[in-house]
Enzyme design. Structure first.
Site, PDB file in Angstrom:
ATOM      1  N   GLY A 140       0.845  -1.195   0.000  1.00  0.00           N
ATOM      2  CA  GLY A 140       0.000   0.000   0.000  1.00  0.00           C
ATOM      3  C   GLY A 140       0.875   1.238   0.000  1.00  0.00           C
ATOM      4  N   CYS A 141       0.374   2.285   0.597  1.00  0.00           N
ATOM      5  CA  CYS A 141       1.109   3.547   0.666  1.00  0.00           C
ATOM      6  C   CYS A 141       2.418   3.340   1.424  1.00  0.00           C
ATOM      7  CB  CYS A 141       0.253   4.604   1.360  1.00  0.00           C
ATOM      8  SG  CYS A 141       1.098   6.169   1.596  1.00  0.00           S
ATOM      9  N   PHE A 142       3.520   3.811   0.851  1.00  0.00           N
ATOM     10  CA  PHE A 142       4.812   3.586   1.492  1.00  0.00           C
ATOM     11  C   PHE A 142       4.936   4.285   2.830  1.00  0.00           C
ATOM     12  CE2 PHE A 142       6.532   6.257  -2.313  1.00  0.00           C
ATOM     13  CZ  PHE A 142       5.942   7.430  -1.868  1.00  0.00           C
TER      14      PHE A 142
END
EC number: 1.8.4.11
Length: 174
Positions: A9-11
């Site tokens: 997902g979002c880093f």
């Protein structure tokens, strides 16, 4: 030192937890797995570059075992959803593990097998050879530490940190 390149997902989410993990010496947010030779945040978010948001987690195996780094990865995101983590949708948010050596590939495959028993649905995490890793813009590095009051941090990252503290308190330094 060993480095794993992981996408869940979002880093910002993985970065926030691994930055607080004992034995982790570096976490770098970046992009990999695509075809665009000059990816940036906006092109990757468009979903047209083929890249995933990832973190390169460098750690000392004498302090924290590779298996713990990988098990944390599977606890911090839903590896059973294809190209989606919560509200973040697109191939850039795919669950992914990028290996450089056969040893890493085996470790990743063993981690999937080990963690499958924790999930009802099949794990869909992509395991691929690491092509070029592109460092994300400075704005994205250590994002949570710089912006803890930001809405995304409060609503999305804080629950992941709470989960990590619950299950991995022996490895977290905050």
């Amino acid at each position: 030192m060993k480095t794993f390149v992981l996408g869940g997902g979002c880093f910002w989410c993985l970065d926030a937890v691994y930055q607080k993990t004992t034995g982790v010496t570096s976490v770098v947010s970046g992009y990999t797995g695509g075809h665009d030779p000059h990816p940036d945040y906006y092109s990757v978010c468009s979903g047209t570059t083929g890249h995933a948001e990832v973190v390169a987690v460098t750690f000392d195996e004498d302090i924290i075992p590779a298996e713990v780094i990988l098990d944390m990865f599977f606890a911090l995101h839903d590896p059973t959803t294809l190209n989606r983590q919560g509200y973040d949708v697109g191939t850039q948010y795919r669950s992914s593990m990028f290996y450089e050596t056969t040893e890493e590939k085996i470790l990743f495959e063993e981690a999937i097998e080990r963690n499958q028993e924790l999930w009802r649905d099949p794990i869909v995490t992509e395991v691929s050879r690491l092509p070029r890793f592109y460092v994300a813009e400075e704005f994205h590095q250590n994002y949570y530490a710089k912006h803890p009051e930001q809405g995304y941090c409060q609503v999305i990252i804080n629950p992941k940190l709470a989960k990590a503290r619950k299950y991995y308190s022996a490895w977290l330094n905050a």
